[in-house]
Design an enzyme around this catalytic site. Sequence first.
Site, PDB file in Angstrom:
ATOM      1  N   SER A   8      -3.116   1.429   1.977  1.00 53.88           N
ATOM      2  CA  SER A   8      -4.174   2.437   1.846  1.00 53.88           C
ATOM      3  C   SER A   8      -5.470   1.889   2.422  1.00 53.88           C
ATOM      4  O   SER A   8      -6.071   0.951   1.883  1.00 53.88           O
ATOM      5  CB  SER A   8      -4.385   2.788   0.369  1.00 53.88           C
ATOM      6  OG  SER A   8      -5.660   3.367   0.198  1.00 53.88           O
ATOM      7  N   HIS A  33      -1.543   4.705   4.929  1.00 52.71           N
ATOM      8  CA  HIS A  33      -1.927   5.717   3.930  1.00 52.71           C
ATOM      9  C   HIS A  33      -3.421   6.001   4.038  1.00 52.71           C
ATOM     10  O   HIS A  33      -4.246   5.083   4.031  1.00 52.71           O
ATOM     11  CB  HIS A  33      -1.563   5.172   2.551  1.00 52.71           C
ATOM     12  CG  HIS A  33      -1.735   6.135   1.425  1.00 52.71           C
ATOM     13  ND1 HIS A  33      -0.806   7.094   1.103  1.00 52.71           N
ATOM     14  CD2 HIS A  33      -2.730   6.267   0.511  1.00 52.71           C
ATOM     15  CE1 HIS A  33      -1.211   7.772   0.039  1.00 52.71           C
ATOM     16  NE2 HIS A  33      -2.388   7.295  -0.340  1.00 52.71           N
ATOM     17  N   ASP A  35      -6.457   8.129   2.459  1.00 53.10           N
ATOM     18  CA  ASP A  35      -6.891   8.853   1.257  1.00 53.10           C
ATOM     19  C   ASP A  35      -8.105   9.730   1.541  1.00 53.10           C
ATOM     20  O   ASP A  35      -9.211   9.229   1.734  1.00 53.10           O
ATOM     21  CB  ASP A  35      -7.279   7.856   0.160  1.00 53.10           C
ATOM     22  CG  ASP A  35      -6.073   7.183  -0.443  1.00 53.10           C
ATOM     23  OD1 ASP A  35      -5.187   7.892  -0.949  1.00 53.10           O
ATOM     24  OD2 ASP A  35      -6.013   5.931  -0.410  1.00 53.10           O
ATOM     25  N   MET A  37     -10.763  12.334   0.166  1.00 52.17           N
ATOM     26  CA  MET A  37     -11.357  12.810  -1.093  1.00 52.17           C
ATOM     27  C   MET A  37     -12.525  13.732  -0.767  1.00 52.17           C
ATOM     28  O   MET A  37     -13.364  13.406   0.071  1.00 52.17           O
ATOM     29  CB  MET A  37     -11.867  11.624  -1.907  1.00 52.17           C
ATOM     30  CG  MET A  37     -10.787  10.606  -2.208  1.00 52.17           C
ATOM     31  SD  MET A  37     -11.442   9.235  -3.156  1.00 52.17           S
ATOM     32  CE  MET A  37      -9.989   8.196  -3.244  1.00 52.17           C
ATOM     33  N   HIS A  66      -3.020  11.588   2.409  1.00 52.89           N
ATOM     34  CA  HIS A  66      -2.996  11.955   0.989  1.00 52.89           C
ATOM     35  C   HIS A  66      -4.249  12.786   0.733  1.00 52.89           C
ATOM     36  O   HIS A  66      -5.341  12.235   0.592  1.00 52.89           O
ATOM     37  CB  HIS A  66      -2.962  10.665   0.144  1.00 52.89           C
ATOM     38  CG  HIS A  66      -3.036  10.894  -1.327  1.00 52.89           C
ATOM     39  ND1 HIS A  66      -3.345   9.883  -2.220  1.00 52.89           N
ATOM     40  CD2 HIS A  66      -2.844  12.003  -2.075  1.00 52.89           C
ATOM     41  CE1 HIS A  66      -3.330  10.372  -3.445  1.00 52.89           C
ATOM     42  NE2 HIS A  66      -3.041  11.648  -3.386  1.00 52.89           N
ATOM     43  N   MET A  68      -6.635  14.562  -1.368  1.00 51.51           N
ATOM     44  CA  MET A  68      -7.164  14.813  -2.722  1.00 51.51           C
ATOM     45  C   MET A  68      -8.305  15.816  -2.541  1.00 51.51           C
ATOM     46  O   MET A  68      -9.495  15.500  -2.631  1.00 51.51           O
ATOM     47  CB  MET A  68      -7.641  13.502  -3.356  1.00 51.51           C
ATOM     48  CG  MET A  68      -6.469  12.628  -3.793  1.00 51.51           C
ATOM     49  SD  MET A  68      -6.927  10.931  -4.106  1.00 51.51           S
ATOM     50  CE  MET A  68      -6.786  10.249  -2.461  1.00 51.51           C
ATOM     51  N   MET A 137       1.464   9.789  -8.809  1.00 52.60           N
ATOM     52  CA  MET A 137       0.228   9.006  -8.970  1.00 52.60           C
ATOM     53  C   MET A 137       0.370   8.120 -10.209  1.00 52.60           C
ATOM     54  O   MET A 137       0.683   8.602 -11.295  1.00 52.60           O
ATOM     55  CB  MET A 137      -0.984   9.918  -9.146  1.00 52.60           C
ATOM     56  CG  MET A 137      -1.442  10.643  -7.895  1.00 52.60           C
ATOM     57  SD  MET A 137      -1.795   9.582  -6.480  1.00 52.60           S
ATOM     58  CE  MET A 137      -3.146   8.571  -7.102  1.00 52.60           C
ATOM     59  N   ASP A 175       1.659   5.559  -6.001  1.00 52.08           N
ATOM     60  CA  ASP A 175       0.324   5.237  -5.507  1.00 52.08           C
ATOM     61  C   ASP A 175      -0.619   4.942  -6.671  1.00 52.08           C
ATOM     62  O   ASP A 175      -0.838   5.802  -7.530  1.00 52.08           O
ATOM     63  CB  ASP A 175      -0.181   6.450  -4.701  1.00 52.08           C
ATOM     64  CG  ASP A 175      -1.523   6.218  -4.032  1.00 52.08           C
ATOM     65  OD1 ASP A 175      -2.030   5.080  -4.076  1.00 52.08           O
ATOM     66  OD2 ASP A 175      -2.065   7.187  -3.460  1.00 52.08           O
TER      67      ASP A 175
HETATM   68  O1  LIG Z   1      -4.997   7.634  -3.781  1.00 51.30           O
HETATM   69  C1  LIG Z   1      -5.453   6.596  -4.189  1.00 51.30           C
HETATM   70  C2  LIG Z   1      -6.536   6.595  -5.211  1.00 51.30           C
HETATM   71  O2  LIG Z   1      -6.894   7.877  -5.507  1.00 51.30           O
HETATM   72  C3  LIG Z   1      -4.859   5.334  -3.701  1.00 51.30           C
HETATM   73  O3  LIG Z   1      -4.206   5.470  -2.480  1.00 51.30           O
HETATM   74  C4  LIG Z   1      -5.635   4.038  -3.816  1.00 51.30           C
HETATM   75  O4  LIG Z   1      -6.507   3.883  -2.751  1.00 51.30           O
HETATM   76  C5  LIG Z   1      -4.709   2.859  -3.908  1.00 51.30           C
HETATM   77  O5  LIG Z   1      -5.453   1.697  -4.107  1.00 51.30           O
HETATM   78  P1  LIG Z   1      -4.934   0.487  -5.036  1.00 51.30           P
HETATM   79  O6  LIG Z   1      -4.754   1.063  -6.431  1.00 51.30           O
HETATM   80  O7  LIG Z   1      -3.629   0.033  -4.456  1.00 51.30           O
HETATM   81  O8  LIG Z   1      -6.013  -0.519  -4.944  1.00 51.30           O
HETATM   82 FE   LIG Z   2      -3.568   7.635  -2.121  1.00 51.94          FE
END
Ligand SMILES: O=C(CO)[C@@H](O)[C@H](O)COP(=O)(O)O
Ligand SMILES: [Fe+2]
Length: 220
Positions: A8, A33, A35, A37, A66, A68, A137, A175
């Site tokens: 990620s 990955h 993310d 947001m 991903h 969100m 999640m 994740d």
């Molecule tokens: O989607 C998410 C958080 O919302 C993840 O993808 C995190 O970014 C993963 O990070 P770590 O928990 O592995 O540090």
């Molecule tokens: Fe994620």
Amino acid sequence: MKYVIAPSILSADFTQLGKDIKETEEGGAAYLHFDVMDGMFVPNISFGIPVMKSIRKATHQVMDAHLMVQDPIRYVKAFKEAGADLITVHLEACPDVRKTLTEIKDLGIMAGLSICPETPVEEIREYLEYVDMILIMSVHPGAGGQKFMEESLDRIRETRKMIEESGKEIDIQVDGGVKLENARKILDAGANILVAGSAVFGDNIVENTRKFVEIFRDYE
Ligand SMILES: O=C(CO)[C@@H](O)[C@H](O)COP(=O)(O)O
Ligand SMILES: [Fe+2]
């Protein structure tokens, strides 16, 4: 079944993002990955379409978006055009889950459906025919570096059982809080794609990635 580590980039050093990504590729990460947001579905804001567009030119990895994001159907076409190979939406964020997943599949890419820790696993059953991947999640979405919620293991087992009953080939991605130390129990529960942010980025990205890939050898 394939086993994949999906670093990620939320935990990468953005002043040297290209270098960090190359190192995950060198370590054997087949997925990257991403993310997204929106400050609505989750409180934080991260990055979006222009960033994905430039990363697409820098790597051959599977781009795993991903989202969100509230009502994500509004953005799936733009992410596909920016280079996404897989788009995952949250069940909780979609006014019409079936329509959103169908829209992703119609773009000719993979569709993922994610659930937050408080959403009953049973809610995904009716959507299995529309997805390539379920994302469980294992933290509350919105930030990297949180602690893995142990109750996720039962949720992964329940999801794998449901998928087996459906007779379909569907990946399970996990994740949040995934580390080298807990990777095996997550895989044993039935996951086959692990997302890791803080466990991969920092010093020794190549080596950190490679260690996950080495664990997979015992499962393939
Ligand atoms: O989607 C998410 C958080 O919302 C993840 O993808 C995190 O970014 C993963 O990070 P770590 O928990 O592995 O540090
Ligand atoms: Fe994620």
